[in-house]
Each structure stands twice: as structure tokens, then as C-alpha cells.
Design a protein around this motif. Structure first.
Motif, mmCIF file in Angstrom:
data_model
loop_
_atom_site.group_PDB
_atom_site.id
_atom_site.type_symbol
_atom_site.label_atom_id
_atom_site.label_comp_id
_atom_site.label_asym_id
_atom_site.label_seq_id
_atom_site.Cartn_x
_atom_site.Cartn_y
_atom_site.Cartn_z
ATOM 1 N N VAL B 97 -6.803 -37.534 -26.687
ATOM 2 C CA VAL B 97 -6.910 -38.482 -25.575
ATOM 3 C C VAL B 97 -5.694 -39.404 -25.539
ATOM 4 N N LEU B 98 -5.317 -39.918 -26.711
ATOM 5 C CA LEU B 98 -4.152 -40.802 -26.790
ATOM 6 C C LEU B 98 -2.900 -40.094 -26.304
ATOM 7 N N ALA B 99 -2.716 -38.862 -26.800
ATOM 8 C CA ALA B 99 -1.528 -38.088 -26.414
ATOM 9 C C ALA B 99 -1.529 -37.867 -24.907
ATOM 10 N N ALA B 100 -2.703 -37.585 -24.349
ATOM 11 C CA ALA B 100 -2.785 -37.328 -22.911
ATOM 12 C C ALA B 100 -2.405 -38.575 -22.114
ATOM 13 N N ILE B 101 -2.949 -39.735 -22.541
ATOM 14 C CA ILE B 101 -2.628 -40.978 -21.827
ATOM 15 C C ILE B 101 -1.132 -41.245 -21.899
ATOM 16 N N PHE B 102 -0.588 -41.086 -23.099
ATOM 17 C CA PHE B 102 0.841 -41.317 -23.289
ATOM 18 C C PHE B 102 1.656 -40.401 -22.389
ATOM 19 N N ALA B 103 1.263 -39.123 -22.361
ATOM 20 C CA ALA B 103 1.992 -38.152 -21.540
ATOM 21 C C ALA B 103 1.915 -38.523 -20.056
ATOM 22 N N MET B 104 0.761 -39.032 -19.626
ATOM 23 C CA MET B 104 0.582 -39.361 -18.208
ATOM 24 C C MET B 104 1.433 -40.545 -17.785
ATOM 25 N N ILE B 105 1.480 -41.581 -18.625
ATOM 26 C CA ILE B 105 2.212 -42.779 -18.194
ATOM 27 C C ILE B 105 3.684 -42.744 -18.551
ATOM 28 N N TYR B 106 4.066 -41.804 -19.414
ATOM 29 C CA TYR B 106 5.441 -41.787 -19.937
ATOM 30 C C TYR B 106 6.524 -41.938 -18.863
ATOM 31 N N PRO B 107 6.529 -41.070 -17.831
ATOM 32 C CA PRO B 107 7.640 -41.155 -16.871
ATOM 33 C C PRO B 107 7.649 -42.449 -16.056
ATOM 34 N N PHE B 108 6.509 -43.149 -16.009
ATOM 35 C CA PHE B 108 6.477 -44.390 -15.229
ATOM 36 C C PHE B 108 6.886 -45.594 -16.059
ATOM 37 N N VAL B 109 6.741 -45.455 -17.381
ATOM 38 C CA VAL B 109 7.095 -46.550 -18.276
ATOM 39 C C VAL B 109 8.567 -46.477 -18.657
ATOM 40 N N PHE B 110 9.015 -45.243 -18.930
ATOM 41 C CA PHE B 110 10.380 -45.088 -19.410
ATOM 42 C C PHE B 110 11.331 -44.706 -18.271
ATOM 43 N N SER B 111 12.605 -44.824 -18.558
ATOM 44 C CA SER B 111 13.613 -44.587 -17.527
ATOM 45 C C SER B 111 13.717 -43.103 -17.194
ATOM 46 N N MET B 112 14.446 -42.833 -16.133
ATOM 47 C CA MET B 112 14.641 -41.461 -15.716
ATOM 48 C C MET B 112 15.387 -40.671 -16.781
ATOM 49 N N TYR B 113 16.349 -41.339 -17.410
ATOM 50 C CA TYR B 113 17.122 -40.685 -18.464
ATOM 51 C C TYR B 113 16.202 -40.226 -19.592
ATOM 52 N N GLN B 114 15.300 -41.139 -19.956
ATOM 53 C CA GLN B 114 14.399 -40.782 -21.056
ATOM 54 C C GLN B 114 13.394 -39.711 -20.650
ATOM 55 N N THR B 115 13.000 -39.740 -19.401
ATOM 56 C CA THR B 115 12.108 -38.685 -18.918
ATOM 57 C C THR B 115 12.816 -37.341 -18.988
ATOM 58 N N SER B 116 14.089 -37.371 -18.623
ATOM 59 C CA SER B 116 14.871 -36.152 -18.645
ATOM 60 C C SER B 116 14.969 -35.588 -20.071
ATOM 61 N N ILE B 117 15.174 -36.476 -21.029
ATOM 62 C CA ILE B 117 15.228 -36.019 -22.430
ATOM 63 C C ILE B 117 13.887 -35.432 -22.840
#
Lengths: 300, 409, 270
Positions: B97-117
Motif C-alpha cells: 500500500v505504501l509503495a502504491a501511494i508513493f508511486a501514485m504521488i511521485y510525479p506530482f511531488v517531484f520535478s519532471m527531471y526526477q520523474t524522468s529518472i
């Protein structure tokens, strides 16, 4: 005719170098049944060490022959030391583990050494000083054969003879043959197997270093990546001749050298490396035991 | 006494390594300007470093040997803390569940560069899980894995270039071509012994790369193919940032799909046969398992995932050339599998995250990336061949008296 | 006592089997047959070619000449084994164990047995991924059958242990369980009692006899433990240097001068 002769001698040159590297593969494989992926890197380190020593001595104004001799000796010493150390770190602790582990470790070691040289030295091609003198008697044939080629043939042939004598007649040679037949039995009759393995790595590395110095002065430039392709090709040669067999490695290397040389000379030079790989794939599929090798069934 | 002995040993090792690295680490000759640079500081670093590392090395070797003895005395399956946690249903569930939540919000919390990585890391997760079938389960060392990755990438790039095929069409095509190439290349080589297999697959990988490099009419040669379209989003035009997020979620979806399929394969009749084949080929055949077919299925299924990941890679970078598909790419994927734990899905995911994200975030490291990968392979094999997360064999439920609870006695 | 049994027709028939390794003749025109329900022993000094014989029948070696036929007891259609791959031989109903134990060390005991069931299952790649009902039922069936097999062989207490952690005797028994899981009509045992103590050997005797009664199989075994061979077998073949030197009931073999010569110095009567 001259073109044919040129390709023939060029093939002999390539083949000789492959042979010097292939010996290390075949000896190590004969004893611990491991494809020592890092062997090509040993050859590269040999060439680099020679380049560095030659560079320093040139600046100090030494004469060329002396530089050549000293650089070669230092290269041989260092490569042997690397071979010895690599075995102690990457192979000895996992000698009893599955073959897959040792192979992965070997690939890791190869990658490590390449990048070590890349980081500590440079990623560019470095010009290698032409240390081999001009021979007057060769001048009429200058369009066909270069002095460095003659040196390569002579040195390779002498190394082969020396190695054969060592394996056939010395006590360490006998111990090596015994160990390659059966490690457990060899240990039972009092052979220090660890020592035999170390010596194998040292001798194999030394011949690779000689190959490294020779090819560097022949081609005139080196970089950190030369070991990889040369290593793979030498491995092809070793397999072609029948891995584990010393005359086989030489024969395989010469056959590979010639076919490569004629292929690039008459067909296409774009696909030179592809050719070696296709060759490898075909040998392994159709005659995995090689020319001189014996096929063996797994014990059940 | 002991301490003095240890110090002496380490000092000797340190001297040996200072000697060993002397020409390459200390001297740098510039043969063009004829200057020599002496870098004595490097020597000091090597000396000091190897002094401590050799102590650590011996300590680790000793610990490993002691661990072996312990396991022999206390028979039964020994589980590490992580393994025990993973067997606990509640811990696993909350972890997911934690991993899923993290995966869902990741691109909205972190920058585009980090999403790309992160997308890159997820592509490696996919490749790693695919290669895991081949190496981790079936025990076949495939060093030409990147060839199938290239097949996928080029099939999308070329089909799009010539016929305008979209990403969504290319994805299954890439997978199918990966599978086909897996069968095609696997068929001749899978009769070979393990180490020969490694080198032949390496050869095949290089052949494919060299052909791509030289066959200009077909592959556009070393200059590669540019302007590969990114995945479309139901016909809407997306900004670069939006499309990155979109690719990220496609990748998450594909990774979940991969985990699902690989997990099921692992616990099937076929998966068991793969593991048995890894353990003992001869016994395996004598038990009625078709060696060639079983190996081929592992090889081809692994290749399928590389094909899909390749399409994804082309769509993400929008530009491909043969230089992206060298043997070292195969070795990095191998590294992901080895570090994480051969045969373990969670391990491979963790391995990819550590190996791909760490060097990106620790910029100082990135230069040493390949050096460290090489070291990781050697060290893992020496000290922890099972990887960070060693795979645990599944226990089955069966009808019968007195169901034992995992371990007996 | 051997004569008291009434055996069915031949289930395995080997005619004039020879095997050359380079210049070495490991098997020389060997004839052998096993009848339904029979326990046949193959004995002979070390290096006589016994394991080579097993390897030929099971498809690991291709014999130089000779013919190997099976007559499966239930459907009765005669089939040649020559040229079949090992897995095909197993599918046709011959299963074997190995002299030097070859289990799958990092798999659990249950999984080892489940591998034996492999060739009697049908799920493929789509089955594994989509896991339709038929696959799920097949899996459950196999787990249950395999556990039942472990109970039959008497090692069910180790069910979830890794095979490599088993005690030696249990590993030998697991090899038998795994082979039995393939549903054979002939079980080939390569030195099943090697390294066992007398008590374990006695329990193995019981197991073999029980398997024959309950599973209606024939057994061909290679063994050096003469006591076991004499008490267990209905018929004995003696080979030396790849040649058959004697054949007969245990009583006949004990008295055979050629056998006594081959075994000179070795304890033969138990």
C-alpha cells in the motif's frame, strides 16, 4: 600476389597476438574451468604499463632499445601481478560456488579494470611510441612486411616454445597438467593446488602482456577498451583450437587471424568484428570441442 | 597479538596495492606534449584505502565462513529479517500500500527531471524482471540480453518511421518480435554449456549492435533515428511535462503487469521446471522435462520483456542509436538482477532502484558508476551470491494430516 | 522363494546392447529382460558397466549397437527406446535414481517430487499466466499427489525443507519418491543403499518390496550390498567388463563358478 602475401602476413600478425592472449584463456580454463573475462583487461593493462614506462624513460632520454626492453619487462611484471591479484580477489573465494557465480564475478572484474584505467588515465586513444627499430635487410620488402611484424612472429614463436618446454618438462608444468586432470587427486598426491592456480594466472598474464606491448607498438595507439575486443577474439581462438589445449590455442589463433585478414581484405572491412562473432557462434554450435579438443561427456 | 597480526597483514596488502596501482594511478604521461604528471596523492589514497578495505574483506570472509558453519549446525531453513517480514502478511500488505501511494504521488511531488529518472529506473526494473527469468530462474547467463532491448527499440522506431505505427501498436509488436528473436537466437545456442552460452549470447548481442551500426540503409547507422513520437494520450496534445507524467504511469502499469506475469510464471509448472533445470540438468531430463523447450521458453519470455522495454525506451528518449545497446547495458541489467537477488521479484525491483537512482542522485558518484557496478558484481558473488533479498522457496498447502508450519523440528 | 512368484510377460527387453567410449568397450552385447512385477538386480565389480547400462536405457548415452524395447504392461504396445531423449524415455514409463544423489538441492522436498509429476501435467505458458480453473485444479492435484507420495516413501516430515538439508538416507528416499512421481512401470535404482547403515538398508528393502506390491511396478537395481541383492531379487544378472557372465536366481548365482571368480575375495554369500 603481393596483396595476397600482405593479407597472409597481416593474418599471421593478428594470429600471433591472438595466440599470446589465447594462451592465458586456455591455460586458466584448463585448470579451473573458468572463462576469465578479465584476461583481455590484463593485456590492456600490460600495454598501458609499457606506454607509461616508455613515456617516462623517453623523457629521461634513454635509448630506444633499452626503453623497449625495460618497458616490456615492467609490463610483464605488472600484468602478472594483476593476474595473481585478480585470482585471489575474484575467483579464489568462490572456487566451490556454482560456475555461474565465477562467470559473473569475472565479468564484474573486467568491467572494473576497464573503468579503473579509464578513470585513472584517459578515455582517449594514446599514441604509443614506435620503439621497434628499422631493420635494414627488410627494406626491400617494406611494402609487404613491417619490422614490428617480424618482431611479433619471432617473439610469439619463442614464447610458444618456452611455454611448451615449461609445461612438458618442469615440475611446475607437470603439476599444472595433473591439476587440470583432477584437482582433488592432485591435492592428494601433494600438489599445492592454490600455488599451481596462481602460477597459471601469472604465466598466462605474462604472455598476454607481451602481446599487449607488441600490438601497441605495431598499431601505434592504445586506449582502455582494446582489451575487450581482443579478449573476446582470443577466446574465440582458444575455443576454435579446443579450449584447454595449448597447441590448439595457437592453431586456433592463426586460423582466426588468417580468416579475418582475408575476409576484411577481400570481402568487407565494415563487418570485421561481426565476422569474428559469427565465427564464434558457428564453432560453438557445430564443433564445441574445437579443432584439437576432445569432446567429453558429463559424468552421470 | 591478534591485532598486531591483523595490522601487519593489512599493511602488507596496502603496500602490495600501492605497488600494483603505481604506474596507472600515479603516473600520467602525455605523449603529445611530452610531459609527465606525478599524482602521489593517489598513491596515498590507494594505500590508506586498501589498508582498511583489506581488514573489512578479511572480516567479511570470516563472517561468511562462520555463517556457513552455523547453518550446518542449526539445520532447517534460516530466514533473514527481511525474509521473515516478507512472509508476514500484514507487513507485506502495508508495504504494498505504501509503495502504491508513493508511486501514485511521485510525479506530482517531484520535478519532471526526477520523474524522468524514475522512468529510466522503471525500465530497468522491467528488463531486470525479464532477465531474472533467464538468469535467476533458469540459470542461463545471457550476456546478449540488450540485443532484444535493441530489437524492441528499433522495431518501434523503424515501424513508426516507415509506416507511422503508433506507440500502442508498437508495444505488442515489440514484445512479439522480442519473443521471436529469443526463439530464433535461443534455438541454436541453448544446447551449449553454461559458460559457452554466456559468450555466444554476448557474441549475438554484439552482432546485432554492429549490424545496426553498419547497415545504414536499414538502421540509419551510427547516427540513429530521431523524432520518435512519445506515446499519445487519447488524441490530446500534451506538454512535455504532462507527457513525462503520462509515460511514468504507463511504465508503472507495465511494471505491475510484469510483476504479475513473472510472479505467476515463477509459481507454475514451467517456473518449477526452470528452477530444476538450473539446479541439475541431467536429473531434470531424467524426470521427464524437455531441456531444450524449457530453456527456450525461459529465453524467449525474457526476451519478450526486453522487447517491450525497448519500445518504451525509444518512446521515452525519442532518439535511439546503436551506442545505447552495448554489451555494458546487458551487464548493468545483470548487475540489477545480481544485486537484488537472483530469482526474487522484490529483490530485482530494489536492485534497479539502488543501481539506477543512487548514481543519479549522488552526482559525485556518477563518474564512478561503471567502476562500482563492476565491483558490485564481484563483491556480491563473493559475499552474498543470493543478492540483497535471497529468494525463499514457496511452501505449498496440501491435503494431509498435521500440516507442518513451514519448518519442522 | 523366487520360483514361487508368477510373473507377467517381459516389460523391458534389451538385446545385444553395446557401448563404446572411444576405443573402450563399456558394454559388450548385453542381453537383459525384466518381467512384470519382477525385481531384477544387476551386479558386478566396479567399472563393469552397470551405470553405463542405465545411462543407455534412459537415453543419456546413445548405445553403439543393440536394441532396447519396452512392452508397457497396461496398453501393451511395444516401443523402441533407441534414439529417444531422456525425457521421452521417462514419459514412456521408465524412471531412475542416481548413484551419486542428484536432487534439486535448493528446492523443497515437495517441489522435488512435483518436478517428477511434470511430465504428467499439461499447463503451458498461457496456463501459467491466466491460471484458468483447469490449471489451478491440476496444481492442487499435483501438490496433493506429491504429498501422498512423500507419505508413501515415509519422508513426509521433511515436506517443506530444502532438499540439501535432508539427512543422507532421506535424500536417497527422496530420489525414489521423485522417480515414483513420474508414474513409471519400471523403476531403475542405481545403488540405492550406498552409504546407508544396516538398519536404513533394511527399511529400504521393505520400501522396495512394498512399492512393487502396491504400485505394481517392476524394479531393476544396481547394488553392491550382496545381502540386500540376495534377499530382494527374483533374478540376478552379473556383468564384468561389460559382458554378462551369469544370470539366474540368487541361489544359482551364489553357486556359479564364473561369478565366484569375478568376485574373488569379495563376500558373496550373505
Amino acid at each position: 600476389m603481393d596483396y595476397f602475401l600482405e593479407l597472409f602476413l597481416g593474418g599471421l600478425t593478428r594470429g600471433s597476438i591472438y595466440a599470446l592472449i589465447a594462451l592465458g584463456y586456455t591455460m586458466v580454463y584448463g585448470i579451473i574451468e573458468l572463462i576469465n573475462f578479465a584476461h583481455g583487461e590484463i593485456y590492456m593493462i600490460g600495454a598501458f604499463t609499457a606506454l607509461i614506462v616508455a613515456g617516462v624513460l623517453t623523457l629521461m632520454g634513454w635509448n630506444e632499445i633499452a626503453i623497449l626492453v625495460i618497458a616490456s619487462i615492467v609490463a610483464v611484471i605488472y600484468s602478472s601481478a594483476y593476474g595473481f591479484t585478480i585470482e585471489k580477489i575474484a575467483y579464489k573465494p568462490i572456487r566451490k560456488a556454482p560456475r555461474l557465480s565465477a562467470l559473473i564475478s569475472a565479468i564484474g572484474m573486467s568491467m572494473f579494470l576497464q573503468n579503473y584505467v579509464l578513470l585513472a588515465q584517459t578515455s582517449d586513444f594514446l599514441p604509443f611510441p614506435s620503439l621497434i627499430p628499422q631493420f635494414e635487410f627488410l627494406e626491400p620488402y617494406a611494402h609487404i612486411i613491417r619490422p614490428s611484424e617480424l618482431v611479433i612472429y619471432t617473439v610469439t614463436a619463442s614464447v610458444m616454445v618456452a611455454l611448451t618446454i615449461m609445461i612438458k618438462f618442469t615440475s611446475i608444468g607437470k603439476a599444472m597438467r595433473a591439476t587440470s586432470q583432477d584437482k582433488t587427486m592432485a591435492a592428494l598426491v601433494g600438489i599445492d593446488v592454490d600455488r599451481v592456480i596462481s602460477v597459471t594466472f601469472i604465466v598466462g598474464s605474462a604472455t598476454a602482456a607481451i602481446g599487449g606491448v607488441l600490438i601497441a607498438s605495431h598499431i601505434g595507439q592504445i586506449n582502455f577498451y582494446i582489451g575487450f575486443i581482443a579478449g573476446i577474439k582470443a577466446f574465440v581462438a582458444a575455443v576454435l583450437g579446443g579450449i584447454g589445449s595449448i597447441p590448439g590455442a595457437v592453431l586456433g589463433a592463426l586460423v582466426l587471424g588468417w580468416t579475418e585478414s582475408f575476409f576484411t581484405g577481400y570481402v568487407s572491412s565494415d563487418y570485421e568484428d561481426v565476422f569474428a562473432f559469427v565465427f564464434l557462434v558457428f564453432i560453438l554450435i557445430f564443433r564445441p570441442a574445437g579443432i584439437l579438443g576432445r569432446s567429453e561427456a558429463e559424468k552421470v | 597479538m591478534r591485532v598486531a597480526e591483523e595490522l601487519k597483514k593489512s599493511a602488507l596488502v596496502s603496500i602490495w596495492f600501492m605497488f600494483l596501482t603505481f604506474p596507472i594511478m600515479v603516473i600520467r604521461v602525455n605523449t603529445i606534449y611530452n610531459t609527465v604528471e606525478w599524482r602521489w596523492l593517489n598513491m596515498a589514497l590507494v594505500g590508506g584505502g586498501s589498508f582498511f578495505l583489506s581488514m573489512l574483506w578479511r572480516f567479511m570472509i570470516r563472517r561468511k565462513e562462520r555463517g556457513k558453519k552455523k547453518a550446518e549446525i542449526k539445520d532447517g531453513v534460516q530466514l533473514t529479517l527481511i525474509q521473515r517480514l516478507m512472509q508476514n502478511r500484514r507487513v507485506t500488505l502495508s508495504g504494498i500500500v505504501l509503495a502504491a501511494i508513493f508511486a501514485m504521488i511521485y510525479p506530482f511531488v517531484f520535478s519532471m527531471y526526477q520523474t524522468s529518472i524514475m522512468i529510466t529506473a522503471l525500465i530497468y526494473v522491467m528488463c531486470g524482471l525479464g532477465l531474472n527469468i533467464v538468469i535467476g530462474l533458469a540459470g542461463l547467463l545471457d550476456l546478449g540480453y540488450v540485443a532484444f532491448y535493441a530489437v524492441g527499440a528499433y522495431s518501434y522506431a523503424l515501424l513508426n518511421y516507415h509506416f507511422g505505427i503508433s506507440f500502442w501498436m508498437a508495444l505488442p509488436v515489440g514484445a512479439a518480435l522480442g519473443f521471436m528473436f529469443g526463439v530464433l537466437l535461443g534455438f541454436p545456442v541453448l544446447r551449449l554449456r553454461g559458460d559457452y552460452l554466456a559468450i555466444v549470447t554476448l557474441g549475438f548481442g554484439e552482432i546485432i549492435r554492429l549490424v545496426l551500426e553498419n547497415w545504414n540503409e536499414f538502421s540509419h547507422g551510427p547516427s540513429g533515428i530521431a523524432n520518435i513520437p512519445r506515446p499519445s494520450f487519447f488524441g490530446y496534445d500534451l506538454s512535455l511535462q504532462q507527457v513525462t507524467i503520462w509515460i511514468y504511469f504507463i511504465m508503472i502499469g507495465l511494471v505491475i503487469f510484469t510483476i504479475f506475469v513473472v510472479g505467476r510464471l515463477q509459481n507454475s509448472r514451467l517456473g518449477r521446471a526452470w528452477v530444476a533445470l538450473r539446479e541439475d540438468e541431467i536429473a531434470c531430463q531424467a524426470m521427464g522435462i524437455d531441456k531444450t523447450r524449457t530453456k527456450l521458453s525461459a529465453f524467449a519470455l525474457g526476451a519478450t520483456w526486453a522487447g517491450m522495454a525497448g519500445v518504451m525506451f525509444a518512446a521515452k528518449t525519442t532518439f535511439i542509436n546503436p551506442a545505447s545497446f552495448t554489451i555494458w547495458e546487458s551487464v548493468i541489467i545483470l548487475c540489477v538482477v545480481v544485486l537484488g537477488g537472483m530469482g526474487s521479484i522484490v529483490g530485482v525491483i530494489l536492485g534497479a532502484m539502488v543501481l539506477i537512482l543512487l548514481p543519479e542522485y549522488l552526482r559525485a558518484f556518477s563518474e564512478y558508476r561503471m567502476l562500482l557496478f563492476g565491483a558490485v558484481l564481484v563483491l556480491m558473488m563473493v559475499f552474498r551470491p543470493g543478492g540483497i533479498i535471497t529468494n525463499v522457496r514457496r511452501t505449498y498447502r496440501f491435503k494431509g494430516k498435521a500440516t507442518t508450519d513451514g519448518s519442522s523440528a | 522363494m523366487a520360483a514361487a512368484h508368477n510373473f507377467g510377460k517381459d516389460v523391458l527387453e534389451v538385446r545385444s546392447l553395446s557401448m563404446d567410449f572411444g576405443g573402450l568397450r563399456a558394454l559388450d552385447k548385453l542381453d537383459l529382460s525384466v518381467r512384470q512385477g519382477e525385481i531384477v538386480a544387476l551386479i558386478g565389480p566396479n567399472g563393469a558397466g552397470k551405470t553405463t547400462f542405465f545411462n543407455c536405457i534412459t537415453g543419456l548415452h546413445a548405445p553403439t549397437e543393440g536394441e532396447m524395447l519396452i512392452h508397457p504392461p497396461n496398453q501393451g504396445k511395444t516401443q523402441r527406446l533407441n534414439g529417444l531423449k531422456p525425457n521421452r524415455v521417462t514419459e514412456r514409463g521408465l524412471a531412475r535414481t542416481f548413484q551419486n544423489i542428484r536432487l534439486f538441492p535448493n528446492m523443497t522436498v515437495l517441489e522435488n517430487v512435483m518436478i517428477g509429476r511434470h511430465c504428467r501435467m499439461s499447463a503451458g505458458i498461457p496456463g501459467a499466466i491466466f491460471r484458468p480453473r483447469s490449471t489451478r485444479e491440476e496444481e492442487n492435484q499435483v501438490v496433493d499427489d506429491s504429498y501422498a507420495m512423500l507419505e508413501k516413501i515415509g519422508i513426509e516430515q521433511f515436506v517443506n525443507e530444502l532438499a540439501m538439508n535432508l539427512p543422507y538416507g532421506a535424500q536417497r528416499r527422496l530420489e525414489i519418491a521423485r522417480a515414483m512421481a513420474t508414474d513409471p512401470f519400471i523403476l531403475l535404482l542405481d545403488e540405492p543403499a550406498a552409504g546407508m547403515n544396516p538398519q536404513e538398508t533394511r527399511r529400504l528393502d521393505e520400501l522396495i518390496l512394498r512399492l512393487r506390491e502396491q504400485e505394481k511396478i517392476s524394479i531393476l537395481l544396481i547394488e553392491h550390498d550382496m545381502k540386500m541383492v540376495m534377499s530382494l531379487s527374483d533374478r540376478i544378472y552379473v556383468v564384468d567388463y561389460g559382458k554378462k557372465i551369469a544370470e539366474g536366481s540368487p541361489e544359482e548365482i551364489k553357486r556359479n563358478p564364473a561369478v565366484i571368480k569375478a568376485y574373488l575375495g569379495e563376500e558373496i554369500d550373505a
